[in-house]
Scaffold this active site. Structure first.
Site, PDB file in Angstrom:
ATOM      1  N   GLN A   1       6.973   9.632   2.855  1.00 28.03           N
ATOM      2  CA  GLN A   1       8.079   9.776   3.793  1.00 28.03           C
ATOM      3  C   GLN A   1       8.461  11.262   3.821  1.00 28.03           C
ATOM      4  O   GLN A   1       9.182  11.754   2.957  1.00 28.03           O
ATOM      5  CB  GLN A   1       9.249   8.907   3.364  1.00 28.03           C
ATOM      6  CG  GLN A   1       8.887   7.430   3.166  1.00 28.03           C
ATOM      7  CD  GLN A   1       8.506   6.734   4.469  1.00 28.03           C
ATOM      8  OE1 GLN A   1       9.337   6.548   5.356  1.00 28.03           O
ATOM      9  NE2 GLN A   1       7.240   6.342   4.587  1.00 28.03           N
TER      10      GLN A   1
ATOM     11  N   ALA B   1      17.285   2.017   8.197  1.00 25.43           N
ATOM     12  CA  ALA B   1      15.915   2.276   7.750  1.00 25.43           C
ATOM     13  C   ALA B   1      15.357   3.556   8.370  1.00 25.43           C
ATOM     14  O   ALA B   1      16.012   4.223   9.183  1.00 25.43           O
ATOM     15  CB  ALA B   1      15.032   1.088   8.087  1.00 25.43           C
ATOM     16  N   HIS B   2      14.108   3.878   7.979  1.00 22.41           N
ATOM     17  CA  HIS B   2      13.500   5.144   8.385  1.00 22.41           C
ATOM     18  C   HIS B   2      13.281   5.235   9.885  1.00 22.41           C
ATOM     19  O   HIS B   2      13.022   4.261  10.566  1.00 22.41           O
ATOM     20  CB  HIS B   2      12.188   5.389   7.631  1.00 22.41           C
ATOM     21  CG  HIS B   2      11.166   4.312   7.789  1.00 22.41           C
ATOM     22  ND1 HIS B   2       9.974   4.327   7.114  1.00 22.41           N
ATOM     23  CD2 HIS B   2      11.135   3.188   8.540  1.00 22.41           C
ATOM     24  CE1 HIS B   2       9.258   3.279   7.445  1.00 22.41           C
ATOM     25  NE2 HIS B   2       9.950   2.571   8.314  1.00 22.41           N
ATOM     26  N   ASN B   3      13.435   6.468  10.398  1.00 26.53           N
ATOM     27  CA  ASN B   3      13.200   6.807  11.797  1.00 26.53           C
ATOM     28  C   ASN B   3      14.157   6.128  12.770  1.00 26.53           C
ATOM     29  O   ASN B   3      13.890   6.072  13.972  1.00 26.53           O
ATOM     30  CB  ASN B   3      11.747   6.505  12.205  1.00 26.53           C
ATOM     31  CG  ASN B   3      10.760   7.407  11.507  1.00 26.53           C
ATOM     32  OD1 ASN B   3      10.216   7.014  10.459  1.00 26.53           O
ATOM     33  ND2 ASN B   3      10.520   8.587  12.029  1.00 26.53           N
TER      34      ASN B   3
END
Length: 347
Positions: free
Chosen positions: A198, A239-241
């Site tokens: 990440q 969460a990511h993005n």
């Protein structure tokens, strides 16, 4: 704290009904009023307390007209609820403001800490970190390498901001909040799950508040962004993005899966779950425990249930759902009667 009605009215651009020299020293709920306290009346259900409260000053909406005599001094404002919040914020900043860097804190020699900051014991400020003027860092806050924190932020005990992440001005992070932990990215292989690095960051813009033990994950690449004015309750997971639009609010235990884009001024009740890669338009409102399985691109809608549907359809469906056992019994009875009629006709 000591203010007169005249000073408060000037600050709030309000109109005084009563004694302009009335003094207050504290806040109190209108039903628990006491002398030299200021209260507010915004909900008509509490109007009866106005006529018996012991509070010295009460904020009311400009449109309000008392039905009985009132002993308290009234200050009429555009929005009593917003006005009391503004006063309480002013008071909180005055009483909680601390300055100085504790000798028990670690501040890397390459870090920059602005003027009038407070750095409590056991704070860790890593290499290349930048902290803006007036920011408060409480005990055990960790700012890893390259983090940027704006002015007048408050990071409560045990907040962790991972490397490279950026916070704007007037950001509030409550205890246990984690900004910039790895997103949940793993590639399945024959041997198990291989971690996907990440490599991105988290950007939190101005005037955002994030509750205790909430998490905003760093992106795989690029940025996870929490835009200006967003308010996240305790135990929220971004969460990511993901991208959360301006002034969106989320109650406790909301979970947003990866790469979801959420619009402006949305509201999500407790335990709402949003699937990954969804696009949620502006001003979407979601009732508690809703499961949003896909995009709501047009926005301006209220949804409920799992899978989430428009709220009025959910309400109608709920009425039917409660009757399903009786309806099922009736259906079986009708089927039996139909089978009996068929047998008679065959004869």
């Amino acid at each position: 704290m000591k203010f007169t009605a005249e000073q408060i009215a000037a600050y709030l651009h309000g109109d005084i009904v009563g004694d302009a020299k009335t003094v207050v020293r504290t806040f109190a709920k209108i039903e628990e009023g006491q002398p030299e306290a200021i209260s507010f009346l915004a909900n008509p259900k509490y109007e009866s307390y106005l006529y018996e409260t012991q509070s010295s000053i009460v904020l009311v909406n400009r449109s309000f007209t008392p039905a009985k005599p009132v002993s308290a001094t009234l200050i009429k404002v555009d929005d009593a609820y917003a006005a009391i919040a503004s006063l309480m914020t002013l008071y909180e900043r005055a009483v909680q403001k601390r300055t100085g860097i504790s000798p028990l804190a670690y501040v890397d020699e390459t870090a920059s800490v602005g003027a009038d900051c407070y750095v409590a014991p056991f704070v860790y400020i890593g290499k290349g970190v930048k902290v803006g003027n007036g920011t408060q860092l409480y005990a055990h806050v960790v700012l890893e390498e390259g983090v940027e924190v704006g002015a007048d932020c408050v990071l409560y005990p045990n907040v962790s901001v991972y490397h490279g992440c950026r916070l704007g001005d007037r950001v509030i992070l409550h205890s246990g909040c984690v900004v910039g932990a790895d997103g949940f990215g793993f590639a399945p292989t024959a041997e198990g799950y291989e971690k996907i690095p990440q490599l991105g960051i988290v950007v939190v813009e101005d005037d955002v508040e994030i509750g205790a033990n909430a998490c905003v994950d760093r992106s795989t690449m690029g940025q996870t962004v929490v835009h200006r004015g967003v308010k996240l309750d305790n135990l929220v997971q971004i969460a990511h993005n993901c991208e959360v639009g301006e002034h969106t609010v989320m109650s406790a235990q909301v979970g947003v899966a990866g790469s979801t884009k959420i619009g402006r001024w949305c509201m999500f009740g407790g335990q709402v779950g949003i699937a990954g890669h969804a696009v949620i338009g502006d001003e979407v409102r979601s009732g508690a425990q809703a499961g949003i399985a896909g995009s709501l691109r047009k926005g301006h809608v209220t949804v409920q249930g799992s899978p989430a549907i428009e709220a009025h359809n959910f309400a109608r469906s709920s009425v039917v759902y409660k009757k399903l056992p009786e309806m099922y019994a009736q259906l079986n009875q009708l089927q039996a009667e139909l089978d009996a009629l068929k047998k008679q006709l065959e004869k």
